[in-house]
Design a protein around this motif. Structure first.
Motif, PDB file in Angstrom:
ATOM      1  N   ALA A 109       3.975   2.268   0.778  1.00  0.00           N
ATOM      2  CA  ALA A 109       4.203   1.682  -0.166  1.00  0.00           C
ATOM      3  C   ALA A 109       4.011  -0.022  -0.369  1.00  0.00           C
ATOM      4  CB  ALA A 109       5.328   2.299  -0.788  1.00  0.00           C
ATOM      5  N   ALA A 110       3.767  -0.042   0.778  1.00  0.00           N
ATOM      6  CA  ALA A 110       3.509  -2.125   1.109  1.00  0.00           C
ATOM      7  C   ALA A 110       2.038  -2.394   0.932  1.00  0.00           C
ATOM      8  CB  ALA A 110       4.397  -2.613   1.884  1.00  0.00           C
ATOM      9  N   VAL A 111       2.141  -1.903   0.775  1.00  0.00           N
ATOM     10  CA  VAL A 111       0.156  -1.841   0.873  1.00  0.00           C
ATOM     11  C   VAL A 111      -0.195  -0.680  -0.480  1.00  0.00           C
ATOM     12  CG1 VAL A 111      -1.960  -1.629   2.225  1.00  0.00           C
ATOM     13  CG2 VAL A 111       0.043  -2.091   3.627  1.00  0.00           C
ATOM     14  N   ASP A 112      -0.359   0.491  -0.133  1.00  0.00           N
ATOM     15  CA  ASP A 112      -1.085   0.996  -1.317  1.00  0.00           C
ATOM     16  C   ASP A 112      -0.188   1.348  -2.665  1.00  0.00           C
ATOM     17  OD1 ASP A 112      -2.832   2.663  -2.489  1.00  0.00           O
ATOM     18  OD2 ASP A 112      -2.897   3.410  -1.340  1.00  0.00           O
ATOM     19  N   PRO A 113       0.814   1.032  -3.130  1.00  0.00           N
ATOM     20  CA  PRO A 113       1.318   1.141  -4.151  1.00  0.00           C
ATOM     21  C   PRO A 113       1.213   2.027  -5.345  1.00  0.00           C
ATOM     22  CG  PRO A 113       1.456  -0.968  -4.819  1.00  0.00           C
ATOM     23  CD  PRO A 113       0.507  -0.574  -3.083  1.00  0.00           C
ATOM     24  N   LYS A 114       1.616   3.314  -5.295  1.00  0.00           N
ATOM     25  CA  LYS A 114       1.247   4.203  -6.788  1.00  0.00           C
ATOM     26  C   LYS A 114       2.482   4.089  -8.125  1.00  0.00           C
ATOM     27  CE  LYS A 114      -1.960   6.495  -4.290  1.00  0.00           C
ATOM     28  NZ  LYS A 114      -2.802   5.748  -3.940  1.00  0.00           N
ATOM     29  N   PRO A 115       2.498   4.064  -9.010  1.00  0.00           N
ATOM     30  CA  PRO A 115       3.019   4.265 -10.262  1.00  0.00           C
ATOM     31  C   PRO A 115       4.263   5.143  -9.675  1.00  0.00           C
ATOM     32  CG  PRO A 115       1.199   4.254 -10.817  1.00  0.00           C
ATOM     33  CD  PRO A 115       0.962   4.561  -9.036  1.00  0.00           C
ATOM     34  N   GLU A 116       4.114   6.006  -9.550  1.00  0.00           N
ATOM     35  CA  GLU A 116       5.152   7.123  -9.311  1.00  0.00           C
ATOM     36  C   GLU A 116       5.901   6.956  -7.467  1.00  0.00           C
ATOM     37  OE1 GLU A 116       1.734   8.874  -6.885  1.00  0.00           O
ATOM     38  OE2 GLU A 116       2.435   7.769  -8.436  1.00  0.00           O
ATOM     39  N   ASP A 117       5.427   5.716  -6.460  1.00  0.00           N
ATOM     40  CA  ASP A 117       6.644   4.898  -6.290  1.00  0.00           C
ATOM     41  C   ASP A 117       7.980   4.621  -7.048  1.00  0.00           C
ATOM     42  OD1 ASP A 117       5.134   6.184  -3.836  1.00  0.00           O
ATOM     43  OD2 ASP A 117       4.703   3.914  -4.064  1.00  0.00           O
TER      44      ASP A 117
END
Length: 199
Positions: A74-82
């Motif tokens: 998630a630090a590299v490829d964050p998503k809105p639902e994280d």
């Protein structure tokens, strides 16, 4: 009596209480019969066939198939639902000092306990991400972070019959200097008596 023939036709020993002579013996002992069947002896004219063990897989023949869900940082490829994604994820170097994880509410670590009741996940996420940014990126002391987050967010004292968890959350939010483990170990009435505001 059941005739048993040993794999070694010259065997002159015993199996259990059965004496073999030149690899042959007779018995009705069910334990000896079962052992001999499993050990490859000929029992009553039949020899049990042993199952061959399967050959181990050759790693050179195994493809690159995906099993399960692929991992995602998630630090590299964050998503809105994280939920509680790292601060500055996707905007700064994921291995640098500007991408920090807010962790979870009331986690022990370098960030202070975030004041406020946990109830609205979106508000909790915003406040805890902001606390992580202030403490870990801007390097503000814990007391300054708590003051910054407390502005405009004063919370009301729980009702007298509120749960112990609600009282512990409120005490920790209004007294960030206290040890969270000690506060969470206290009984509700003790929290109310010691830290509650009397009208």
């Amino acid at each position: 009596m059941v005739k048993i023939i040993a794999p070694n036709r010259e065997y002159n020993g015993t199996v259990g209480d059965v004496q073999f002579k030149d690899g042959v013996a007779d018995t009705d002992n069910p334990a000896v019969l079962a052992y001999c069947r499993s050990a490859g002896y000929e029992v009553g004219g039949e020899t049990a066939t042993t199952l061959e063990e399967p050959a181990p897989a050759d790693p050179r023949e195994v493809g690159n198939g995906l099993i399960g869900t692929p991992l995602r940082d998630a630090a590299v490829d964050p998503k809105p639902e994280d939920f509680l994604a790292p601060v500055n994820a996707g905007q700064a170097n994921p291995h640098g000092a500007e991408v920090v994880s807010p962790e979870i509410h009331a986690a022990l670590g370098p960030t202070p306990l975030v004041p406020g009741l946990v109830g609205d996940p979106a508000m909790q996420q915003d406040r805890e991400s902001e606390a992580a940014r202030l403490a870990l990126v801007d390097q503000l002391p814990a007391a300054a972070v708590v003051d910054e987050l407390a502005d405009g967010n004063a919370q009301e004292q729980p009702a007298g019959n509120a749960s112990q968890e609600a009282w512990a959350d409120w005490v920790l939010a209004t007294h960030p200097e206290l040890d969270p483990e000690s506060v969470r170990a206290m009984k509700r009435d003790d929290l109310r008596t010691e830290y509650g505001k009397t009208e």
